[in-house]
Scaffold this motif. Structure first.
Motif, PDB file in Angstrom:
ATOM      1  N   TYR A 108      39.313  33.566  44.270  1.00  0.00           N
ATOM      2  CA  TYR A 108      40.461  33.880  45.479  1.00  0.00           C
ATOM      3  C   TYR A 108      41.550  34.120  45.223  1.00  0.00           C
ATOM      4  O   TYR A 108      41.871  33.385  44.194  1.00  0.00           O
ATOM      5  CB  TYR A 108      40.340  32.742  46.614  1.00  0.00           C
ATOM      6  CG  TYR A 108      38.695  32.381  47.102  1.00  0.00           C
ATOM      7  CD1 TYR A 108      38.387  33.200  48.206  1.00  0.00           C
ATOM      8  CD2 TYR A 108      38.108  31.380  46.612  1.00  0.00           C
ATOM      9  CE1 TYR A 108      36.986  32.982  48.677  1.00  0.00           C
ATOM     10  CE2 TYR A 108      36.618  31.074  47.095  1.00  0.00           C
ATOM     11  CZ  TYR A 108      36.254  32.028  48.036  1.00  0.00           C
ATOM     12  OH  TYR A 108      34.858  31.853  48.663  1.00  0.00           O
ATOM     13  N   ASP A 109      42.128  34.953  45.936  1.00  0.00           N
ATOM     14  CA  ASP A 109      43.606  35.364  45.802  1.00  0.00           C
ATOM     15  C   ASP A 109      44.500  34.874  46.915  1.00  0.00           C
ATOM     16  O   ASP A 109      43.964  35.014  48.132  1.00  0.00           O
ATOM     17  CB  ASP A 109      43.779  36.698  45.233  1.00  0.00           C
ATOM     18  CG  ASP A 109      45.013  37.231  44.949  1.00  0.00           C
ATOM     19  OD1 ASP A 109      46.077  37.320  45.753  1.00  0.00           O
ATOM     20  OD2 ASP A 109      45.362  37.364  43.668  1.00  0.00           O
ATOM     21  N   VAL A 110      45.631  34.496  46.785  1.00  0.00           N
ATOM     22  CA  VAL A 110      46.522  34.071  47.866  1.00  0.00           C
ATOM     23  C   VAL A 110      46.824  35.201  48.708  1.00  0.00           C
ATOM     24  O   VAL A 110      46.978  35.099  49.927  1.00  0.00           O
ATOM     25  CB  VAL A 110      47.821  33.538  47.519  1.00  0.00           C
ATOM     26  CG1 VAL A 110      48.760  34.705  46.702  1.00  0.00           C
ATOM     27  CG2 VAL A 110      48.454  32.808  48.516  1.00  0.00           C
ATOM     28  N   ARG A 111      46.562  36.761  48.198  1.00  0.00           N
ATOM     29  CA  ARG A 111      46.884  37.856  49.241  1.00  0.00           C
ATOM     30  C   ARG A 111      46.189  37.737  50.304  1.00  0.00           C
ATOM     31  O   ARG A 111      46.345  38.384  51.373  1.00  0.00           O
ATOM     32  CB  ARG A 111      46.837  39.085  48.436  1.00  0.00           C
ATOM     33  CG  ARG A 111      47.827  39.363  47.420  1.00  0.00           C
ATOM     34  CD  ARG A 111      47.660  40.645  46.658  1.00  0.00           C
ATOM     35  NE  ARG A 111      47.165  41.650  47.279  1.00  0.00           N
ATOM     36  CZ  ARG A 111      46.573  42.707  46.657  1.00  0.00           C
ATOM     37  NH1 ARG A 111      46.327  42.674  45.270  1.00  0.00           N
ATOM     38  NH2 ARG A 111      46.284  43.739  47.406  1.00  0.00           N
ATOM     39  N   ARG A 112      44.741  36.998  50.259  1.00  0.00           N
ATOM     40  CA  ARG A 112      43.904  37.283  51.290  1.00  0.00           C
ATOM     41  C   ARG A 112      44.456  36.747  52.463  1.00  0.00           C
ATOM     42  O   ARG A 112      44.032  37.143  53.606  1.00  0.00           O
ATOM     43  CB  ARG A 112      42.575  36.312  51.042  1.00  0.00           C
ATOM     44  CG  ARG A 112      42.691  34.923  50.836  1.00  0.00           C
ATOM     45  CD  ARG A 112      41.377  34.190  50.155  1.00  0.00           C
ATOM     46  NE  ARG A 112      40.453  34.385  51.044  1.00  0.00           N
ATOM     47  CZ  ARG A 112      39.943  33.456  52.109  1.00  0.00           C
ATOM     48  NH1 ARG A 112      40.835  32.367  52.325  1.00  0.00           N
ATOM     49  NH2 ARG A 112      38.942  33.665  52.566  1.00  0.00           N
ATOM     50  N   ILE A 113      45.240  35.506  52.390  1.00  0.00           N
ATOM     51  CA  ILE A 113      45.904  35.327  53.736  1.00  0.00           C
ATOM     52  C   ILE A 113      46.810  36.064  54.427  1.00  0.00           C
ATOM     53  O   ILE A 113      46.745  36.430  55.501  1.00  0.00           O
ATOM     54  CB  ILE A 113      46.695  33.870  53.234  1.00  0.00           C
ATOM     55  CG1 ILE A 113      45.965  32.798  52.744  1.00  0.00           C
ATOM     56  CG2 ILE A 113      47.663  33.433  54.603  1.00  0.00           C
ATOM     57  CD1 ILE A 113      46.896  31.505  52.276  1.00  0.00           C
ATOM     58  N   ASP A 114      47.499  37.057  53.756  1.00  0.00           N
ATOM     59  CA  ASP A 114      48.135  38.144  54.409  1.00  0.00           C
ATOM     60  C   ASP A 114      47.230  39.126  54.906  1.00  0.00           C
ATOM     61  O   ASP A 114      47.298  39.584  55.996  1.00  0.00           O
ATOM     62  CB  ASP A 114      49.050  38.643  53.544  1.00  0.00           C
ATOM     63  CG  ASP A 114      50.070  39.882  54.034  1.00  0.00           C
ATOM     64  OD1 ASP A 114      50.316  39.570  55.346  1.00  0.00           O
ATOM     65  OD2 ASP A 114      50.404  40.653  53.224  1.00  0.00           O
ATOM     66  N   ASP A 115      46.258  39.642  54.200  1.00  0.00           N
ATOM     67  CA  ASP A 115      45.275  40.628  54.493  1.00  0.00           C
ATOM     68  C   ASP A 115      44.521  40.162  55.637  1.00  0.00           C
ATOM     69  O   ASP A 115      44.095  40.981  56.614  1.00  0.00           O
ATOM     70  CB  ASP A 115      44.414  41.145  53.405  1.00  0.00           C
ATOM     71  CG  ASP A 115      45.148  41.895  52.509  1.00  0.00           C
ATOM     72  OD1 ASP A 115      46.262  42.307  52.828  1.00  0.00           O
ATOM     73  OD2 ASP A 115      44.764  41.790  51.490  1.00  0.00           O
TER      74      ASP A 115
END
Length: 288
Positions: A108-115
């Protein structure tokens, strides 16, 4: 000393030797999944995504391949890809699975929260993520349904009317946002353990607005919807919210929204998507 005793002593001495005294085994090649490919794609908004592809050997059916887009591709693509490959031994349409992830080897990558979200979290359960960048779900939705779909269409003959979306947890929350804001963008949407309580007020407002439009007849076509969760969800709200949500959606079949649901016995939050793979593929590929 007998031969057997000599061999036993030699084996014991070998095991007792320090690792530095033994020859290091040669590195083994990594495993590559058959009938898969991957590439990195830069979106118009500047973000780079890692795209994972699983494709059939068979020629596309009349009208083109159905396509299933799987969010959190780094974590979930492999399960979907291998199951899809096994389904080629069964009759029925062959499909393409597109995993959408990030250029990292982490699951998992933290960018998923924004996306996957529309605003910072308002839930105490997610307090540690409150300062993470968030609110980019419209931008990501447009990439998913626009640039990426166009790119997949350049590589394969696809059926534009048989596109499906799978999202888990925050990905499930995002999948519901797509249903509310672009109800005809996908033939089928699968929301697994959707984190409705991430920003509950915002999500429920979107739901009420969508339901109002649906009842008023201003949504001519809506995705069919599958909602799944586990009976051992660690954050029990993910089960309760899924069950309550399905009860609210069920009466809307009279207005064109077809909804199915399932609670997986014995599954927790992180095992739900694996359990959901065959159910999702059947739901996404079946036609009409």
């Amino acid at each position: 000393m007998t031969g057997a005793k000599t061999l036993a002593m030699m084996a014991t001495l070998a095991l007792a030797m320090p690792a530095s005294g033994r020859e290091k085994p040669a590195a083994l090649p990594g495993y590559t999944m058959p009938q898969t490919a991957t590439f990195d794609m830069k979106a118009a908004h500047g973000g780079v995504y890692r795209i994972f592809l699983s494709f059939p050997k068979a020629a596309p059916p009349e009208g083109g391949y159905p396509v299933l887009y799987v969010l959190d591709g780094n974590a979930l693509f492999a399960s979907f890809a291998e199951t899809r490959r096994m389904t080629e031994w069964s009759p029925g349409d062959k499909a393409i699975v597109v995993g959408v992830g990030y250029p990292t080897d982490e699951a998992y990558d933290v960018r998923r929260i924004d996306d996957f979200t529309g605003a910072p979290t308002t839930s105490g359960a997610y307090a540690k993520f409150a300062k993470s960048k968030s609110g980019g779900w419209d931008r990501f939705r447009d990439f998913l349904t626009g640039e990426l779909r166009t790119e997949i269409g350049k590589r394969y003959k696809i059926n534009p009317d048989r596109q499906s979306l799978f999202g888990h947890s925050l990905g499930g929350l995002f999948a519901l946002h797509v249903l509310y804001t672009r109800p005809d963008a996908f033939h089928a949407i699968i929301a697994a353990s959707p984190s409705i309580f991430w920003h509950e007020a915002l999500t429920l407002k979107e739901e009420r607005d969508f339901v109002g439009r649906l009842r008023a007849g201003s949504v001519p076509k809506a995705s069919r919807l599958l909602v799944v969760a586990g009976d051992r969800e660690e954050a029990i709200l993910e089960r309760w919210d899924a069950e309550d949500f399905v009860r609210r959606m069920a009466p809307l079949s009279a207005f064109g929204l077809r909804t199915q649901s399932e609670i997986f016995a014995g599954e927790g939050h992180m095992t739900v998507p694996v359990r959901a793979v065959p159910t999702t593929l059947r739901f996404a590929i079946n036609w009409p």
